[in-house]
Scaffold this active site. Structure first.
Site, mmCIF file in Angstrom:
data_model
loop_
_atom_site.group_PDB
_atom_site.id
_atom_site.type_symbol
_atom_site.label_atom_id
_atom_site.label_comp_id
_atom_site.label_asym_id
_atom_site.label_seq_id
_atom_site.Cartn_x
_atom_site.Cartn_y
_atom_site.Cartn_z
ATOM 1 C CB ALA A 120 6.175 -4.689 -45.736
ATOM 2 C CD GLN A 159 12.885 -3.518 -40.413
ATOM 3 O OE1 GLN A 159 11.801 -3.484 -40.983
ATOM 4 N NE2 GLN A 159 14.000 -3.076 -40.961
ATOM 5 C CB CYS A 213 10.462 2.250 -43.799
ATOM 6 S SG CYS A 213 8.969 2.083 -44.796
ATOM 7 N N GLY A 217 21.512 -3.392 -51.300
ATOM 8 C CA GLY A 217 21.042 -2.651 -52.467
ATOM 9 C C GLY A 217 21.528 -3.244 -53.765
HETATM 10 C C1 LIG Z 1 8.267 -5.163 -51.247
HETATM 11 C C2 LIG Z 1 9.310 -4.582 -50.333
HETATM 12 C C3 LIG Z 1 9.051 -4.465 -48.982
HETATM 13 C C4 LIG Z 1 10.017 -3.922 -48.127
HETATM 14 N N1 LIG Z 1 9.763 -3.867 -46.789
HETATM 15 C C5 LIG Z 1 10.736 -3.437 -45.930
HETATM 16 C C6 LIG Z 1 10.559 -3.499 -44.522
HETATM 17 O O1 LIG Z 1 9.533 -3.973 -44.016
HETATM 18 N N2 LIG Z 1 11.567 -3.034 -43.735
HETATM 19 C C7 LIG Z 1 12.737 -2.524 -44.263
HETATM 20 O O2 LIG Z 1 13.631 -2.120 -43.514
HETATM 21 N N3 LIG Z 1 12.933 -2.487 -45.596
HETATM 22 C C8 LIG Z 1 11.975 -2.942 -46.422
HETATM 23 N N4 LIG Z 1 12.212 -2.963 -47.764
HETATM 24 C C9 LIG Z 1 13.536 -2.545 -48.260
HETATM 25 C C10 LIG Z 1 14.470 -3.760 -48.384
HETATM 26 O O3 LIG Z 1 14.694 -4.366 -47.138
HETATM 27 C C11 LIG Z 1 15.825 -3.344 -48.994
HETATM 28 O O4 LIG Z 1 16.441 -2.424 -48.136
HETATM 29 C C12 LIG Z 1 15.674 -2.694 -50.366
HETATM 30 O O5 LIG Z 1 14.745 -3.399 -51.173
HETATM 31 C C13 LIG Z 1 17.027 -2.627 -51.095
HETATM 32 O O6 LIG Z 1 17.570 -3.910 -51.235
HETATM 33 P P1 LIG Z 1 17.444 -4.758 -52.610
HETATM 34 O O7 LIG Z 1 18.027 -3.915 -53.700
HETATM 35 O O8 LIG Z 1 18.232 -6.009 -52.334
HETATM 36 O O9 LIG Z 1 15.988 -5.001 -52.829
HETATM 37 C C14 LIG Z 1 11.256 -3.475 -48.634
HETATM 38 C C15 LIG Z 1 11.507 -3.599 -50.001
HETATM 39 C C16 LIG Z 1 10.565 -4.150 -50.850
HETATM 40 C C17 LIG Z 1 10.881 -4.293 -52.320
#
Ligand SMILES: Cc1cc2nc3c(=O)[nH]c(=O)nc-3n(C[C@H](O)[C@H](O)[C@H](O)COP(=O)(O)O)c2cc1C
Length: 328
Positions: free
Chosen positions: A16, A71, A102, A203
């Site tokens: 987001a 999504q 979320c 992750g």
């Molecule tokens: C700024 C931000 C916004 C996010 N918005 C969403 C979202 O809209 N939908 C969702 O399923 N996950 C959202 N996430 C989670 C990410 O999709 C992801 O699952 C999470 O950051 C872990 O992955 P990473 O370690 O690669 O960041 C968001 C994460 C961040 C940092």
């Protein structure tokens, strides 16, 4: 979703406020096999005014984008199905993902996002309803569970498979953890072992090596990258290179600055200068991370709403030969 690949999939996570059209275009040019929109509220989308600018931007897809997953979040099976039907009819998405991960209170408070992991019968109804509403490939994105007492991702993944989902994505943290600690590779492996549909591991992938390690340790079919792409969309070309056993090249500071400017240019063309430059502030901070003198540069960028001013500040920086990675 992208055509069947005989190698692990590398996908931009839904974020987001981040995974909008300009950022997705950059990530796919740099090697993301698929990208995901920011989360879209089923209820918000269904009740938005027909010409709502906010939803036009949220759902906008560039002509060059081929593999964008939209999504959806919500807890009401009927609304979720109706929203999915309308989004499918737009004809611009390659797949639909249901947000069951979320952690934000404003989402879980109404029973959506990761709150669905506490109500698996309702989660099953949501998946079944959305499945019946679209012929597009369907995925479900989840966390490890709600908390340590409720680490039920394998069970939800099995339900998703039974209800007709084509893929699941597992972020290896519980809702209670938010972003604390390390994502659990064991939880990702447990989901992979529980189902026969493809599983994406999510992750803490910040580098090509992280992606290779996660794929090997979890046994998953692909990786989804979120925070690792902030200010570093190059992570996708690095992961793709590593997957093909090619050398992984880190971008020069000049290339990073050029990308920051290109991102800003695209954003300005898309949203107009004022709104774009405000949105770009966080991206500039991420792009500048690690550059010498970044703090002062960031401060000056945050004082302006003009792309020309930012361009001259960054070009001044290109001209310097000592753009080394020193300051964080
Ligand atoms: C700024 C931000 C916004 C996010 N918005 C969403 C979202 O809209 N939908 C969702 O399923 N996950 C959202 N996430 C989670 C990410 O999709 C992801 O699952 C999470 O950051 C872990 O992955 P990473 O370690 O690669 O960041 C968001 C994460 C961040 C940092």
């Amino acid at each position: 979703m992208a055509p069947e690949l005989h190698r692990p999939l590398v996908v931009l996570a839904p974020m987001a406020g981040i995974s909008d059209r300009p950022f997705r275009v950059i990530c796919s040019e740099l090697g993301a096999d698929e990208t995901t929109t920011e989360m879209v509220s089923a209820q918000g989308f269904l009740t938005a005014l027909k010409n709502s600018l906010a939803y036009q931007y949220l759902l906008d897809v560039a002509p060059s984008e081929r593999h964008v997953i939209v999504q959806l979040f919500g807890h009401n099976p009927t609304w979720m199905a109706e929203a999915c039907r309308k989004l499918t009819a737009l004809g611009r998405f390659a797949g639909v993902d249901i947000n069951m991960g979320c952690p934000a209170q404003k989402v879980t408070g109404s029973g959506s996002g990761s709150a669905l992991m506490k109500d698996l019968p309702l989660a099953a109804q949501v998946i079944a309803a959305v499945r019946a509403s679209t012929a597009l490939p369907l995925s479900v994105k989840m966390r490890s569970g709600w908390d340590d007492e409720c680490r039920n991702a394998p069970e939800l993944a099995r339900i998703a498979q039974e209800e007709g989902a084509d893929r699941v994505i597992i972020h290896g943290r519980t809702r209670r953890q938010q972003y604390a600690g390390r994502a659990s590779v064991e939880d990702m492996a447990a989901v992979k072992a529980a189902v026969s549909i493809p599983v994406l591991a999510n992750g803490d992938v910040f580098s090509a090596q992280d992606a290779l390690d996660l794929l090997r340790q979890s046994g998953c079919d692909g990786v989804m990258v979120g925070r690792g792409a902030l200010g570093n969309p190059f992570v996708f070309e690095q992961i793709q290179a590593a997957l093909q056993s090619k050398p992984v090249m880190l971008p020069s500071p000049q290339r990073v600055l050029r990308m920051a400017l290109r991102h800003a240019d695209d954003m300005v063309r898309w949203k107009g200068e004022r709104s774009a430059m405000l949105e770009m502030r966080k991206h500039f901070s991420w792009y500048l991370k690690g550059l010498r003198g970044a703090t002062e540069l960031r401060r000056r960028i945050h004082q302006t709403e003009s792309l020309d001013v930012v361009r001259s500040l960054l070009e001044e920086r290109f001209a310097q030969e000592d753009v080394h990675e020193e300051e964080n």
